[in-house]
Design an enzyme around this catalytic site. Structure first.
Site, PDB file in Angstrom:
ATOM      1  N   GLU A 143       5.927   8.053   4.439  1.00 25.72           N
ATOM      2  CA  GLU A 143       6.598   6.779   4.195  1.00 25.72           C
ATOM      3  C   GLU A 143       7.844   6.971   3.328  1.00 25.72           C
ATOM      4  O   GLU A 143       7.789   7.653   2.302  1.00 25.72           O
ATOM      5  CB  GLU A 143       5.637   5.821   3.474  1.00 25.72           C
ATOM      6  N   GLU A 241       1.954  -5.961   4.427  1.00 32.61           N
ATOM      7  CA  GLU A 241       1.754  -5.343   3.104  1.00 32.61           C
ATOM      8  C   GLU A 241       2.631  -6.094   2.095  1.00 32.61           C
ATOM      9  O   GLU A 241       3.646  -5.599   1.633  1.00 32.61           O
ATOM     10  CB  GLU A 241       2.129  -3.852   3.154  1.00 32.61           C
TER      11      GLU A 241
HETATM   12  O1  LIG Z   1       3.902   0.898  -1.385  1.00 27.90           O
HETATM   13  C1  LIG Z   1       3.877   0.990  -0.153  1.00 27.90           C
HETATM   14  O2  LIG Z   1       4.788   0.564   0.541  1.00 27.90           O
HETATM   15  C2  LIG Z   1       2.741   1.587   0.535  1.00 27.90           C
HETATM   16  O3  LIG Z   1       2.744   1.630   1.726  1.00 27.90           O
HETATM   17  C3  LIG Z   1       1.587   2.104  -0.211  1.00 27.90           C
HETATM   18  O4  LIG Z   1       0.735   2.780   0.655  1.00 27.90           O
HETATM   19  C4  LIG Z   1       1.876   2.988  -1.356  1.00 27.90           C
HETATM   20  O5  LIG Z   1       2.765   3.909  -0.993  1.00 27.90           O
HETATM   21 MG   LIG Z   2       4.396   0.554   2.590  1.00 25.65          MG
END
Ligand SMILES: O=C(O)C(=O)[C@@H](O)CO
Ligand SMILES: [Mg+2]
Length: 259
Positions: A143, A241
């Protein structure tokens, strides 16, 4: 519409973690992810998934000491043994939970480690992890996380750096985790970027910006972005998220599967 999943580290936090699975299912989600599974026995997590007919979409490799501020150890030259043990632990959980993707957090570069050493450590750790995961048919995601607001010093803070790493490692099971929130902060031009990066994207996450809240609270036009993700032929998961501004149920206006 894309296949949406709920991130249980951020959504449904009005109830304790074990109860969030049922809340996600009741809201209409078929997939979930969360930061880390390691505080719970894998058998218990597997039961919560199957009780609620949920797919475990993704979780992260052990990050080092999260509470002390560590955000991954993959770039730390003195933590290679711990990194490798963490990969094995994550594989053990992933196999038990039927999870096909793991995210590797690159980590924050310590001041006493050079850029070059941090990068070489990252390359060698990710290559090692990719080999171990390939044996199990699991994809390793990397990521890109913004270093301007949330994680100053994070080593992989642009999609370009993740692509450079993927190119250097040259393994079929290493992919970019494209988080719209982080990429809006660092790069913008979200739709065109995803179109260009599509062959390397393994997983997508989202939150609006600024604030990291639900769609509609910031500057990203989510109905257009979701339509574009569909139109470009992305067939992976797209995970919510974000930190809801109120009750999670009230933040799901963007979600077509809403119960
Ligand atoms: O913070 C984010 O964006 C994420 O996807 C978590 O998994 C921490 O890296
Ligand atoms: Mg993330």
């Amino acid at each position: 519409m894309p296949r949406f999943a709920a991130n249980l580290s951020m959504l449904f936090t009005e109830v304790d973690f074990p109860e969030r699975f049922a809340m996600a299912r009741a809201a209409g989600f078929e997939g979930v992810e969360y930061l880390f599974p390691y505080a719970y026995p894998k058998e218990r997590l597997g039961q919560m998934l199957s009780d609620n007919q949920l797919t475990q979409v993704l979780f992260n490799l052990p990050p080092g000491n999260w509470d002390a501020g560590e955000r991954g150890i993959a770039c730390l030259p003195d933590r290679v043994e711990e990194f490798q043990a963490g990969v094995d632990q994550a594989i053990d959980y992933a196999k038990a939970l039927g999870c096909r993707q793991l995210n590797c957090l690159a980590g924050l570069k310590p001041a006493n480690v050079s850029d070059d050493i941090a990068w070489q450590t990252l390359v060698s750790n990710v290559a090692w992890a990719a080999g171990r995961l390939a044996d199990e048919g699991i994809t390793l995601c990397l990521e890109a996380i913004n270093s301007r607001v949330d994680m100053p010093g994070f080593v992989l803070d642009t999609s370009g750096k993740v692509l450079a790493l993927i190119e250097e490692i040259d393994a079929d099971n290493v992919r970019l985790q494209y988080d719209l929130y982080h990429m809006q902060i660092m790069e913008g031009d979200l739709v065109r970027s995803m179109e260009c990066l599509l062959p390397w994207i393994g997983h997508i996450q989202f939150a609006d910006n600024p604030g990291r809240h639900e769609p509609g609270t910031g500057e990203i036009n989510f109905s257009n972005v979701f339509a574009a993700i569909d139109a470009m032929g992305y067939d992976g998961w797209v995970s919510a998220e974000y930190r809801p501004t109120g009750a999670t149920g009230d933040s799901l206006g963007w979600f077509p599967g809403k119960a």
